[in-house]
Design a protein around this motif. Structure first.
Motif, mmCIF file in Angstrom:
data_model
loop_
_atom_site.group_PDB
_atom_site.id
_atom_site.type_symbol
_atom_site.label_atom_id
_atom_site.label_comp_id
_atom_site.label_asym_id
_atom_site.label_seq_id
_atom_site.Cartn_x
_atom_site.Cartn_y
_atom_site.Cartn_z
ATOM 1 N N UNK A 46 0.891 -1.312 0.088
ATOM 2 C CA UNK A 46 0.044 -0.066 -0.042
ATOM 3 C C UNK A 46 1.095 1.261 -0.017
ATOM 4 N N UNK A 47 1.960 1.300 0.799
ATOM 5 C CA UNK A 47 2.846 2.260 0.717
ATOM 6 C C UNK A 47 3.517 2.421 -0.492
ATOM 7 N N UNK A 48 4.109 1.170 -1.149
ATOM 8 C CA UNK A 48 4.819 1.414 -2.255
ATOM 9 C C UNK A 48 3.875 2.039 -3.484
ATOM 10 N N UNK A 49 2.593 1.625 -3.533
ATOM 11 C CA UNK A 49 1.583 1.965 -4.338
ATOM 12 C C UNK A 49 1.429 3.389 -4.341
ATOM 13 N N UNK A 50 1.512 3.931 -3.046
ATOM 14 C CA UNK A 50 1.240 5.417 -2.698
ATOM 15 C C UNK A 50 2.620 6.254 -3.379
ATOM 16 N N UNK A 51 3.814 5.693 -2.964
ATOM 17 C CA UNK A 51 4.966 6.325 -3.470
ATOM 18 C C UNK A 51 4.778 6.381 -5.025
ATOM 19 N N UNK A 52 4.504 5.352 -5.553
ATOM 20 C CA UNK A 52 4.612 5.207 -7.043
ATOM 21 C C UNK A 52 3.636 6.123 -7.782
ATOM 22 N N UNK A 53 2.510 6.072 -7.143
ATOM 23 C CA UNK A 53 1.348 6.832 -7.926
ATOM 24 C C UNK A 53 1.604 8.521 -7.645
ATOM 25 N N UNK A 69 10.003 -4.696 -0.795
ATOM 26 C CA UNK A 69 8.653 -4.536 -1.591
ATOM 27 C C UNK A 69 8.952 -4.318 -3.077
ATOM 28 N N UNK A 70 8.574 -4.884 -3.951
ATOM 29 C CA UNK A 70 8.528 -4.734 -5.312
ATOM 30 C C UNK A 70 7.516 -3.917 -5.782
ATOM 31 N N UNK A 71 7.785 -2.963 -6.621
ATOM 32 C CA UNK A 71 6.842 -2.199 -7.141
ATOM 33 C C UNK A 71 6.053 -2.938 -8.372
ATOM 34 N N UNK A 72 4.841 -2.713 -8.624
ATOM 35 C CA UNK A 72 3.944 -3.245 -9.748
ATOM 36 C C UNK A 72 4.153 -2.413 -10.900
ATOM 37 N N UNK A 73 5.384 -1.666 -11.124
ATOM 38 C CA UNK A 73 5.357 -0.762 -11.933
ATOM 39 C C UNK A 73 6.945 -0.566 -12.336
ATOM 40 N N UNK A 74 7.247 -0.290 -13.500
ATOM 41 C CA UNK A 74 8.752 0.049 -13.701
ATOM 42 C C UNK A 74 9.149 1.438 -13.102
#
Lengths: 243, 468
Positions: A46-53, A69-74
């Motif tokens: 959830x944290x990674x998603x926030x940072x990425x987005x 944690x692996x991001x789901x996006x490059x």
């Protein structure tokens, strides 16, 4: 077929209408809370998603190292996405268009509305800079032909060109087009389109979950009095009012 | 420091069960949502004599010639429709409309008289093929949809979110009707004239109606309402920040703050809305360093630093935290053995791991709470290729994260300013997510167990355009 019975039915559940709300004490609620297991790795996601987005590229990179944690996006694509977004925010629309095309030329090809809005933003920027001649030329040559394809485009074009009719644009009815919010709106369209091209959702998940918490609490309010979290930033449980 | 020294006598400990250690046997929460769903027709409680149910219990035929009002052939599913979901749905295929096409599909409760059409009795609902009317125990039918006959596929569903029944014909929604009955409901089919024959699909075959799309749309409706709820400014930002602080992800935190400041040239985000910036930054750099050691597999250094900075945490040799660290050290030794084996087969014995286990892990055999993890650790020795064994999960990096989190919590608990230890062991994010889950579960429990629960894990698995 018509029904030939006399039915003496009662709609079910009438007796329950009068029942009052259930009261759940802090102790009982805390027991329920402790039964809920939230996985650490899910919170990390959830944290990674926030940072990425939200475009925190360096933080996302570091979080991957610190938490595994692996991001789901490059992650490299975030930089490109943020650059395109930022270009619109700063009024460099041509630059933004180029960046979007560098990223993936199909995005603008398959998204006429986005392309129109970018061109419209470009027109707005020309007007803002007082380049009247250039603006008119651009409107007639680039935007008007697109308006013919789509009625709503035409209306927006007319609204935008109307900016030229006012001496004092800050007081005119279409003055909002010159606001920062218009840039932000266009910028977030760019953002969403790039994310969509990566088959990614366009919003971070955390804010939606927080909204869902507010909603779930209000739903439960109808049925029970229980310890609530009223302040999301402290996450403190507050005793039910009916106690 | 007096405060924590007092606690170190034994109270200062982490609860093993809260650590998410047991990854081998998890997913219990999601399992809770699985309930029995109808799979076939109930042949015991049906109006025998008027109808014949096939041997697979998935089709029925009206065999009687007489046609009296009390001679309806009715059959229910073998169990009530499951409720812990957004939508329940089943379909029938009208193979033969028989003499009069008096076929009905609907829902009935356990008290239903098995000689009536669904909808004729109170607390029952039926969509009837011969007149296309909907009956719901009101004496007469209501205008509802088209009639149906041979070759048609008719579906009947319950939408638990809107509390409605819905019916479909040949894959298209016909209409909905409010469900004003409580308690378990059985999918029900009725036949009432000679040679009427119907096949039932409880989901063993793909449905003609796209019930998944129907459910998705329903979720979307809910989502639209939720998305309109306003949030306090920057609250997500704040929650992320406090999460990074809580777990000691200090380097991420610094970069996050740096980027936030440049993105928001106004006042620092953390001081808006009265958020206070104290508390979770306690011992941040210590926690960061300890986490780094553990994440890199260097348990010895983590132990040394703990002895140096927080001696009371590790002073009790049989405490949970020591147990976790010793287990991890053992796991790292097994790991090392695996790596050695790949590069140099000669060096591939587990002697060191065995020796360590005999010295350090044996102590914990008497500690009941540690059994499960201990057994799994020791089981690593039993396999030639531990990584591929059922306990191979221990060798995953996630196990290091679990231990690092436990150490982090222990350090947080030494904060002299600590008021409520219970609250300190959880990040804001975790508290909020638990509250969300508990609210959804409780609401369902108070709604006769109807509807979907909330599972963070499932939410995260969903990707755009991909069905969960």
């Amino acid at each position: 077929m018509s029904l030939f019975w006399i039915v003496l039915g009662q709609p079910g559940g009438l007796e329950e209408m009068a029942t009052s709300k259930k009261l759940i004490t802090r102790e009982e609620w805390e027991k329920k809370l402790s039964d809920v297991k939230i996985r650490k790795e899910d919170m990390n996601k959830l944290v990674m998603d926030f940072l990425v987005m939200e475009g925190y590229v360096e933080a996302a990179e570091k979080f991957r190292v610190e938490s595994g944690t692996e991001p789901d996006i490059d992650l490299a694509t975030i930089t490109d996405r943020m650059a395109a977004k930022k270009a619109v925010q700063c009024g460099n629309v041509e630059d933004a268009i180029e960046k979007v095309n560098d990223f993936n030329p199909e995005i603008l090809d398959t998204n006429p509305q986005l392309f129109f809005h970018l061109q419209q933003q470009r027109l707005i920027e020309l007007i803002r800079d007082g380049k009247v001649e250039e603006a008119l030329e651009f409107a007639q040559e680039e935007l008007a032909p697109r308006g013919e394809e789509n009625q709503s485009f035409l209306e927006e074009l007319e609204r935008t060109v109307a900016l030229l009719a006012f001496e004092d644009v800050s007081n005119c009815p279409v003055g909002d087009l010159l606001d920062m919010s218009q840039r932000l709106k266009t910028a977030s369209e760019v953002d969403a389109a790039i994310l969509a091209s990566q088959s990614h959702e366009k919003d971070p998940k955390l804010p939606s979950l927080l909204k869902m918490l507010i909603w779930a609490q209000s739903q439960l309010d109808e049925k029970a009095a229980y310890p609530r979290i009223n302040n999301l930033s402290t996450a403190t449980l507050e005793d039910p009012r009916d106690l | 420091m007096v405060n924590c020294l007092e606690m170190s006598g034994g109270d200062l400990s982490v609860d093993l069960s809260t650590l998410g250690l047991d990854r081998r046997r998890r997913d219990d929460q999601e399992m809770e949502d699985e309930e029995e769903a109808p799979t076939h027709l109930n042949t015991i409680n049906s109006s025998g004599g008027f109808l014949v149910v096939s041997t697979d219990k998935l089709s029925l035929q009206y065999t009687n010639v007489n046609l009296h009002g009390h001679d309806v052939g009715v059959v229910q599913g073998n169990c009530p429709a499951p409720t812990r979901r957004l939508v329940y749905y089943f379909e029938i295929y009208v193979k033969n409309a028989g003499a009069k096409g008096q076929i009905a599909i609907g829902y009935t409760n356990e008290h239903f008289k098995m000689r009536r059409q669904p909808g004729w009795e109170a607390n029952s609902y039926g969509y009837h093929g011969d007149d296309g009317l909907l009956y719901r125990g009101q004496g007469k039918g209501e205008c509802f949809g088209p009639t149906f006959t041979s070759g048609d596929t008719i579906g009947g569903g319950i939408n638990y979110a809107s509390q409605e029944f819905f019916f479909t014909k040949n894959g298209k929604l016909v209409g909905t009707v409010y469900k004003d009955v409580k308690g378990p409901l059985f999918p029900t089919i009725a036949v009432h004239s000679q040679n009427e024959e119907v096949n039932v699909n409880f989901g063993q075959q793909p449905f003609v109606f796209d019930v998944e799309a129907f459910a998705t749309e329903e979720r979307l409706k809910q989502q639209m309402v939720i998305e309109k709820i306003p949030l306090p400014l920057k609250v997500s930002h704040w929650i992320i920040r406090s999460y990074l602080q809580h777990y000691g992800y200090q380097d991420t935190l610094d970069l996050f703050d740096l980027a936030s400041v440049s993105a928001l040239p106004t006042a620092p985000a953390t001081h808006e809305n009265g958020f206070c910036d104290q508390g979770d930054s306690y011992a941040l750099s210590h926690r960061k360093i300890l986490r780094q050691f553990i994440r890199s597999g260097d348990i010895d250094s983590a132990f040394n630093k703990l002895r140096e900075w927080y001696p009371h945490i590790v002073q009790n040799e049989t405490s949970t935290i020591c147990f976790l660290l010793h287990c991890q050290k053992f796991i790292e030794l097994v790991q090392l053995h695996c790596v050695n084996r790949i590069f140099n087969k000669q060096n591939g014995d587990m002697e060191e791991a065995v020796r360590y286990g005999r010295v350090e892990l044996v102590k914990f055999l008497e500690v009941p709470s540690s059994t499960s993890l201990l057994e799994d650790c020791i089981a690593l020795l039993a396999y030639e290729e531990p990584l591929k064994s059922p306990v191979g999960y221990l060798l995953d990096k996630k196990q290091r994260e679990v231990v690092a989190d436990a150490v982090n919590t222990m350090v947080l608990l030494t904060d002299p300013a600590l008021e409520d230890p219970q609250r300190r062991t959880q990040s804001h994010l975790e508290k909020l997510l638990k509250q969300l889950t508990a609210c959804c579960l409780e609401k369902r429990a108070l709604s006769r167990d109807q509807g979907e629960a909330f599972h963070l894990h499932k939410v995260l698995q969903k990707r755009k355009g991909v069905k969960p």
